[in-house]
Design a protein around this motif. Sequence first.
Motif, PDB file in Angstrom:
ATOM      1  N   LEU A 194       0.874  -1.170  -0.212  1.00 50.30           N
ATOM      2  CA  LEU A 194      -0.163  -0.049   0.141  1.00 50.30           C
ATOM      3  C   LEU A 194       0.866   1.332   0.016  1.00 50.30           C
ATOM      4  CD1 LEU A 194      -2.870  -1.106   2.463  1.00 50.30           C
ATOM      5  CD2 LEU A 194      -2.956  -0.738  -0.012  1.00 50.30           C
ATOM      6  N   LYS A 195       1.963   1.185   0.763  1.00 50.42           N
ATOM      7  CA  LYS A 195       2.918   2.343   0.460  1.00 50.42           C
ATOM      8  C   LYS A 195       3.498   2.547  -0.730  1.00 50.42           C
ATOM      9  CE  LYS A 195       4.008   3.672   4.724  1.00 50.42           C
ATOM     10  NZ  LYS A 195       3.567   4.765   5.537  1.00 50.42           N
ATOM     11  N   TYR A 196       3.886   1.441  -1.350  1.00 47.02           N
ATOM     12  CA  TYR A 196       4.323   1.697  -2.921  1.00 47.02           C
ATOM     13  C   TYR A 196       3.305   2.215  -3.656  1.00 47.02           C
ATOM     14  CZ  TYR A 196       8.305  -1.517  -2.178  1.00 47.02           C
ATOM     15  OH  TYR A 196       9.424  -1.992  -1.591  1.00 47.02           O
ATOM     16  N   VAL A 197       2.133   1.827  -3.673  1.00 44.54           N
ATOM     17  CA  VAL A 197       1.014   2.410  -4.358  1.00 44.54           C
ATOM     18  C   VAL A 197       0.678   3.900  -4.089  1.00 44.54           C
ATOM     19  CG1 VAL A 197      -1.451   2.430  -5.100  1.00 44.54           C
ATOM     20  CG2 VAL A 197      -0.076   0.234  -4.751  1.00 44.54           C
ATOM     21  N   SER A 198       0.895   4.116  -2.516  1.00 47.66           N
ATOM     22  CA  SER A 198       0.941   5.606  -2.429  1.00 47.66           C
ATOM     23  C   SER A 198       1.772   6.455  -2.807  1.00 47.66           C
ATOM     24  CB  SER A 198       0.762   5.696  -0.759  1.00 47.66           C
ATOM     25  OG  SER A 198       0.849   7.054  -0.461  1.00 47.66           O
ATOM     26  N   ALA A 199       3.141   5.917  -3.051  1.00 48.81           N
ATOM     27  CA  ALA A 199       4.038   6.722  -3.480  1.00 48.81           C
ATOM     28  C   ALA A 199       3.819   6.980  -5.083  1.00 48.81           C
ATOM     29  CB  ALA A 199       5.282   6.080  -3.567  1.00 48.81           C
ATOM     30  N   ILE A 200       3.437   6.025  -5.748  1.00 46.05           N
ATOM     31  CA  ILE A 200       3.066   6.167  -7.248  1.00 46.05           C
ATOM     32  C   ILE A 200       1.961   7.251  -7.371  1.00 46.05           C
ATOM     33  CG2 ILE A 200       2.186   4.901  -9.475  1.00 46.05           C
ATOM     34  CD1 ILE A 200       3.718   2.337  -8.105  1.00 46.05           C
ATOM     35  N   ARG A 201       0.895   6.973  -6.697  1.00 46.44           N
ATOM     36  CA  ARG A 201      -0.430   7.786  -6.726  1.00 46.44           C
ATOM     37  C   ARG A 201       0.256   9.426  -6.255  1.00 46.44           C
ATOM     38  NH1 ARG A 201      -5.554   6.136  -6.541  1.00 46.44           N
ATOM     39  NH2 ARG A 201      -6.085   7.858  -5.261  1.00 46.44           N
ATOM     40  N   GLY A 202       0.789   9.443  -5.191  1.00 46.44           N
ATOM     41  CA  GLY A 202       1.470  10.788  -5.085  1.00 46.44           C
ATOM     42  C   GLY A 202       2.407  11.447  -6.296  1.00 46.44           C
ATOM     43  N   TYR A 203       3.166  10.592  -6.643  1.00 42.47           N
ATOM     44  CA  TYR A 203       4.005  11.087  -7.959  1.00 42.47           C
ATOM     45  C   TYR A 203       3.370  11.622  -8.929  1.00 42.47           C
ATOM     46  CZ  TYR A 203       7.251  10.605 -11.746  1.00 42.47           C
ATOM     47  OH  TYR A 203       8.194  11.022 -12.783  1.00 42.47           O
ATOM     48  N   TYR A 204       1.989  11.094  -9.179  1.00 42.75           N
ATOM     49  CA  TYR A 204       1.080  11.482 -10.217  1.00 42.75           C
ATOM     50  C   TYR A 204      -0.118  12.510  -9.697  1.00 42.75           C
ATOM     51  CZ  TYR A 204       2.855   8.254 -13.549  1.00 42.75           C
ATOM     52  OH  TYR A 204       3.790   7.744 -14.334  1.00 42.75           O
ATOM     53  N   GLY A 205      -0.066  12.867  -8.542  1.00 50.85           N
ATOM     54  CA  GLY A 205      -0.890  13.950  -7.939  1.00 50.85           C
ATOM     55  C   GLY A 205      -2.008  13.605  -7.230  1.00 50.85           C
ATOM     56  N   LEU A 206      -2.135  12.170  -7.261  1.00 54.03           N
ATOM     57  CA  LEU A 206      -3.499  11.561  -6.538  1.00 54.03           C
ATOM     58  C   LEU A 206      -3.104  11.278  -5.009  1.00 54.03           C
ATOM     59  CD1 LEU A 206      -4.074   8.597  -8.944  1.00 54.03           C
ATOM     60  CD2 LEU A 206      -5.148  10.891  -9.046  1.00 54.03           C
ATOM     61  N   ASP A 207      -4.123  11.505  -4.252  1.00 54.28           N
ATOM     62  CA  ASP A 207      -4.088  11.656  -2.766  1.00 54.28           C
ATOM     63  C   ASP A 207      -4.126   9.866  -2.486  1.00 54.28           C
ATOM     64  OD1 ASP A 207      -6.700  11.474  -3.650  1.00 54.28           O
ATOM     65  OD2 ASP A 207      -7.654  12.705  -1.978  1.00 54.28           O
ATOM     66  N   SER A 208      -3.829   9.558  -1.298  1.00 53.12           N
ATOM     67  CA  SER A 208      -3.880   8.297  -0.679  1.00 53.12           C
ATOM     68  C   SER A 208      -4.127   8.313   0.753  1.00 53.12           C
ATOM     69  CB  SER A 208      -2.565   7.697  -0.854  1.00 53.12           C
ATOM     70  OG  SER A 208      -2.479   6.573  -0.418  1.00 53.12           O
ATOM     71  N   SER A 209      -4.802   7.184   1.335  1.00 50.69           N
ATOM     72  CA  SER A 209      -4.991   7.415   2.581  1.00 50.69           C
ATOM     73  C   SER A 209      -3.910   6.790   3.525  1.00 50.69           C
ATOM     74  CB  SER A 209      -6.110   6.341   2.981  1.00 50.69           C
ATOM     75  OG  SER A 209      -6.108   5.132   2.429  1.00 50.69           O
ATOM     76  N   TYR A 210      -2.752   6.275   2.755  1.00 48.71           N
ATOM     77  CA  TYR A 210      -1.457   5.807   3.402  1.00 48.71           C
ATOM     78  C   TYR A 210      -0.229   6.692   3.020  1.00 48.71           C
ATOM     79  CZ  TYR A 210      -4.368   1.774   4.296  1.00 48.71           C
ATOM     80  OH  TYR A 210      -5.244   0.972   4.925  1.00 48.71           O
ATOM     81  N   GLY A 211       0.663   7.036   3.871  1.00 48.61           N
ATOM     82  CA  GLY A 211       1.885   7.687   3.502  1.00 48.61           C
ATOM     83  C   GLY A 211       2.789   6.817   2.432  1.00 48.61           C
ATOM     84  N   PRO A 212       3.475   7.525   1.830  1.00 51.29           N
ATOM     85  CA  PRO A 212       4.240   6.731   0.439  1.00 51.29           C
ATOM     86  C   PRO A 212       5.349   5.986   1.237  1.00 51.29           C
ATOM     87  CG  PRO A 212       4.894   9.102   0.679  1.00 51.29           C
ATOM     88  CD  PRO A 212       3.733   8.967   1.629  1.00 51.29           C
ATOM     89  N   ASP A 213       5.803   4.992   0.415  1.00 52.60           N
ATOM     90  CA  ASP A 213       7.063   4.458   0.771  1.00 52.60           C
ATOM     91  C   ASP A 213       8.309   5.386   0.412  1.00 52.60           C
ATOM     92  OD1 ASP A 213       9.022   1.721   1.229  1.00 52.60           O
ATOM     93  OD2 ASP A 213       9.591   3.006  -0.427  1.00 52.60           O
ATOM     94  N   LEU A 214       9.068   5.707   1.509  1.00 49.33           N
ATOM     95  CA  LEU A 214       9.952   6.957   1.457  1.00 49.33           C
ATOM     96  C   LEU A 214      11.050   6.523   0.658  1.00 49.33           C
ATOM     97  CD1 LEU A 214       9.923   8.176   5.082  1.00 49.33           C
ATOM     98  CD2 LEU A 214       8.686   9.115   3.229  1.00 49.33           C
ATOM     99  N   LYS A 215      11.559   5.150   0.314  1.00 46.98           N
ATOM    100  CA  LYS A 215      12.672   4.978  -0.502  1.00 46.98           C
ATOM    101  C   LYS A 215      11.872   5.245  -2.037  1.00 46.98           C
ATOM    102  CE  LYS A 215      13.406   1.172   1.843  1.00 46.98           C
ATOM    103  NZ  LYS A 215      13.743  -0.051   2.047  1.00 46.98           N
ATOM    104  N   LEU A 216      10.727   4.413  -2.239  1.00 48.78           N
ATOM    105  CA  LEU A 216      10.347   4.751  -3.449  1.00 48.78           C
ATOM    106  C   LEU A 216      10.028   5.954  -3.817  1.00 48.78           C
ATOM    107  CD1 LEU A 216       9.330   3.425  -6.168  1.00 48.78           C
ATOM    108  CD2 LEU A 216       7.240   2.806  -5.071  1.00 48.78           C
ATOM    109  N   LYS A 217       9.367   6.729  -2.970  1.00 48.79           N
ATOM    110  CA  LYS A 217       9.311   8.284  -3.339  1.00 48.79           C
ATOM    111  C   LYS A 217      10.262   9.096  -3.717  1.00 48.79           C
ATOM    112  CE  LYS A 217       7.448  12.636  -1.295  1.00 48.79           C
ATOM    113  NZ  LYS A 217       6.772  13.302   0.057  1.00 48.79           N
ATOM    114  N   ALA A 218      11.501   8.803  -3.087  1.00 52.98           N
ATOM    115  CA  ALA A 218      12.595   9.572  -3.176  1.00 52.98           C
ATOM    116  C   ALA A 218      13.440   9.083  -4.566  1.00 52.98           C
ATOM    117  CB  ALA A 218      13.916   9.265  -2.244  1.00 52.98           C
ATOM    118  N   LEU A 219      13.191   7.813  -4.881  1.00 54.76           N
ATOM    119  CA  LEU A 219      13.600   7.190  -6.123  1.00 54.76           C
ATOM    120  C   LEU A 219      12.857   8.028  -7.458  1.00 54.76           C
ATOM    121  CD1 LEU A 219      15.447   5.234  -7.620  1.00 54.76           C
ATOM    122  CD2 LEU A 219      13.611   3.411  -7.513  1.00 54.76           C
TER     123      LEU A 219
END
Length: 167
Positions: free
Chosen positions: A10-35
């Motif tokens: 769910l954190k991976y999906v959250s990071a991808i959703r955030g990358y494209y400007g979609l909100d999520s009820s989970y915080g992003p995976d920080l490693k994937l978000k940084a990448l």
Amino acid sequence: MIVDYEGSILKYVSAIRGYYGLDSSYGPDLKLKALLEEKRPEKIFLILIDAMGSNLISRKLPEDSFLRRNMTWTTTTVFPTTTTAATVSIQNGKSPSENGWLGWSQYLKEANDIIVPFLSKAYYGGKPYEPGIFSKYVPVTNTVTELKEKGISARILNPSFDPDGCE
């Protein structure tokens, strides 16, 4: 099993959703978000391989195998740990308790039957139901649909067991 949504898919999906400007009820995976922020990829491929756990990979594959050499970090799945629960959670970024898709077969009150959601048929006896009957009563909006609504090209490709999963 202890559910660890802090290190889950769910954190991976959250990071991808955030990358494209979609909100999520989970915080992003920080490693994937940084990448994602560092590389700014034009395309992202998220591949879910059923039953491909890191413990199984470590036990069954030699250290010099492709998967072991290229595994940079591991994640956990959702609970319950079923194909249906993980697949739908990856598709919409919500836990099974939020999206209602818990297992391969589930009781559907409206049909008064145990349905195989992906196959739209009865678990016992195989009685066919209208395509997408489970989605009709337990709807989920997937990330691909949300991206398309924002004008972002996106596709989902699922095995043939999910006739609604190819768009």
